[in-house]
Design an enzyme around this catalytic site. Structure first.
Site, mmCIF file in Angstrom:
data_model
loop_
_atom_site.group_PDB
_atom_site.id
_atom_site.type_symbol
_atom_site.label_atom_id
_atom_site.label_comp_id
_atom_site.label_asym_id
_atom_site.label_seq_id
_atom_site.Cartn_x
_atom_site.Cartn_y
_atom_site.Cartn_z
ATOM 1 N N TYR A 93 70.251 55.929 6.878
ATOM 2 C CA TYR A 93 70.793 55.198 8.031
ATOM 3 C C TYR A 93 72.129 54.531 7.690
ATOM 4 C CZ TYR A 93 66.771 55.376 11.228
ATOM 5 O OH TYR A 93 65.799 55.756 12.109
ATOM 6 N N LYS B 179 60.085 62.662 -0.863
ATOM 7 C CA LYS B 179 60.253 64.120 -0.861
ATOM 8 C C LYS B 179 60.821 64.482 -2.239
ATOM 9 C CE LYS B 179 60.162 68.147 1.214
ATOM 10 N NZ LYS B 179 58.893 68.843 1.536
ATOM 11 N N ASP C 291 56.044 65.487 4.242
ATOM 12 C CA ASP C 291 55.447 66.484 5.151
ATOM 13 C C ASP C 291 53.923 66.400 5.096
ATOM 14 O OD1 ASP C 291 55.653 67.384 2.517
ATOM 15 O OD2 ASP C 291 56.105 69.460 3.041
ATOM 16 N N ASP D 172 60.643 55.611 9.788
ATOM 17 C CA ASP D 172 60.891 55.687 11.234
ATOM 18 C C ASP D 172 59.975 56.739 11.851
ATOM 19 O OD1 ASP D 172 62.265 55.254 13.710
ATOM 20 O OD2 ASP D 172 63.333 57.128 13.358
ATOM 21 N N ASP E 128 56.060 56.207 14.072
ATOM 22 C CA ASP E 128 55.778 56.699 15.430
ATOM 23 C C ASP E 128 54.484 57.516 15.453
ATOM 24 O OD1 ASP E 128 58.151 55.580 16.446
ATOM 25 O OD2 ASP E 128 58.550 57.330 17.705
HETATM 26 C C1 IPM Z 1 62.946 51.961 15.354
HETATM 27 C C2 IPM Z 1 63.936 52.659 16.262
HETATM 28 C C3 IPM Z 1 65.336 52.494 15.692
HETATM 29 C C4 IPM Z 1 65.361 53.165 14.341
HETATM 30 C C5 IPM Z 1 66.475 53.010 16.594
HETATM 31 C C6 IPM Z 1 66.412 52.434 17.979
HETATM 32 C C7 IPM Z 1 67.830 52.774 15.971
HETATM 33 O O1 IPM Z 1 63.586 53.982 16.432
HETATM 34 O O2 IPM Z 1 63.085 50.730 15.155
HETATM 35 O O3 IPM Z 1 62.037 52.616 14.848
HETATM 36 O O4 IPM Z 1 65.613 54.387 14.248
HETATM 37 O O5 IPM Z 1 65.158 52.469 13.350
HETATM 38 MN MN MN Z 2 61.692 54.533 15.510
#
Ligand code: IPM
Ligand code: MN
Length: 359
Positions: free
Chosen positions: A142, A192, A224, A248, A252
């Site tokens: 990032y 990885k 993975d 990240d 999710d």
């Molecule tokens: C998160 C979000 C952010 C990230 C975005 C909105 C920049 O997806 O906090 O997980 O990628 O970190």
């Molecule tokens: Mn995210």
């Protein structure tokens, strides 16, 4: 009386709606548990682009720095997708993270028993899930340099750099091990290392840090495989330690185990200074303004703030308990209605139910 200064960043999309609910809940909790809250809303993300022309104005940074904690709702809207990268809402968020040195992102994923049916996995796979993703938040791909886009003879070349220093790995690994000590004594570091040099360093440093935490069982998974394990057997995990990009993505996936990403809170912390507490979900522009958003991830983030930033453990636990009670009674926002069971309520209605119970 104890007094805490909170900077509220409502942001974009559903952000202002879930912030309103959270603000009312916090105000009631402060009366009940006898502490004072000084809340101040500041522009951030797309809202700040509208008011100040940039996603993270300096006045917002100064307020954040001068507060005891920052509570952020969500940012982003497709209408800003065409702006140059430095002007986009997401860049504001990354700048907030790096300006406050919020290197430790803590994302707990705990199944709420009344919601196991809302999960996209079968109940027997998610029943026991109680894990925390510890994501490095201020380095890795990032923020790595060099990055950019170059014109070449045959078109364009675009690139980012995934880089970590040993110090950066060490400090996030220490957070994960300390957290595991208070939990089930297990850290699974995700990398990885079979392909990437940066992951090789990550793995070596993690093994070094583990020497100071003899009671903790450290394992390693390639990212993975970890993604697969999260949907195959998620209850094997206690603390997942990982880098910015992998965290990240994995958080999710982990969020869906709980039935909706609208349930997942997070804390972004530094060693010395205010933390930022924010839901894992985004600004959901498609449902903004309809009063159907799920405010629970932000409320659970507020509960984390009460406990971690202010040591108001009773107030934080009370809020969590009341959220569980309301869900047990069957009230759900639309994102949790996939199983067809429950009583559907909107965002502000969910807020009113909580306020009624919190008293
Ligand atoms: C998160 C979000 C952010 C990230 C975005 C909105 C920049 O997806 O906090 O997980 O990628 O970190
Ligand atoms: Mn995210």
């Amino acid at each position: 009386m104890k007094s805490y200064k909170i900077t509220l960043l409502p942001g974009d999309g559903i952000g202002p709606e879930i912030t309103n609910v959270t603000q009312e809940v916090l105000e009631l909790l402060s009366k009940k548990f006898d502490f004072q809250l000084k809340l101040k809303k500041m522009p951030f993300g797309g809202a700040a682009i509208e008011s100040d022309g940039i996603p993270f104005p300096d006045k917002t940074l100064q307020e954040c720095k001068n507060s005891d904690a920052v509570l952020l709702a969500a940012i982003g809207d497709p209408k800003y997708d065409q702006l140059p990268r430095e002007k986009r809402p997401e860049t504001g968020l990354l700048n907030l993270r790096s300006s406050l040195d919020l290197f430790a992102n803590i994302r707990p994923v705990k199944i709420i028993p009344s919601l196991t049916k809302a999960s996209s996995l079968k109940e027997e796979f998610v029943n026991e899930v109680d894990l925390v993703v510890v994501r490095e938040l201020t380095s890795g791909i990032y923020f790595g340099e060099p990055k950019g886009r170059l014109k070449t003879e045959s078109g364009e070349r675009a690139f980012n750099t995934m880089a970590y220093t040993s110090e950066e790995v060490k400090r996030i690994a220490e957070i994960a091990f300390k957290l595991a000590k208070q939990r089930n004594q297990k850290v699974c570091s995700v990398d990885k290392a079979n392909v990437l040099d940066v992951s090789q360093l990550w793995r070596e440093e993690t093994i070094l840090v583990a020497k100071n935490f003899k009671e903790i069982d450290l394992t390693h998974q390639y990212v993975d495989n970890a993604a697969m394990q999260l949907v195959r057997n998620p209850s094997q995990f206690d603390v997942i330690l990982t880098s910015n990009l992998f965290g990240d993505i994995l958080s999710d996936i982990a969020a869906m185990l709980t039935g909706s990403i609208g349930m997942l809170p997070s804390a972004s912390l530094t060693n010395d200074g205010p933390g930022v507490f924010e839901p894992v979900h985004g600004s959901a522009p498609d449902i903004a303004g309809k009063d159907i958003a799920n405010p629970i991830a932000m409320l659970l983030s507020a509960a984390m703030m009460l406990k971690i930033a202010f040591n108001e453990t009773y107030a934080g636990n009370h809020l969590e308990n009341v959220i569980h009670e309301i869900l047990t009674e069957g009230y759900r926002t639309s994102d949790l209605m996939s199983s067809g069971e429950g009583k559907e309520v909107g965002c502000s209605q969910m807020g009113e139910l909580l306020l009624g119970k919190l008293k």
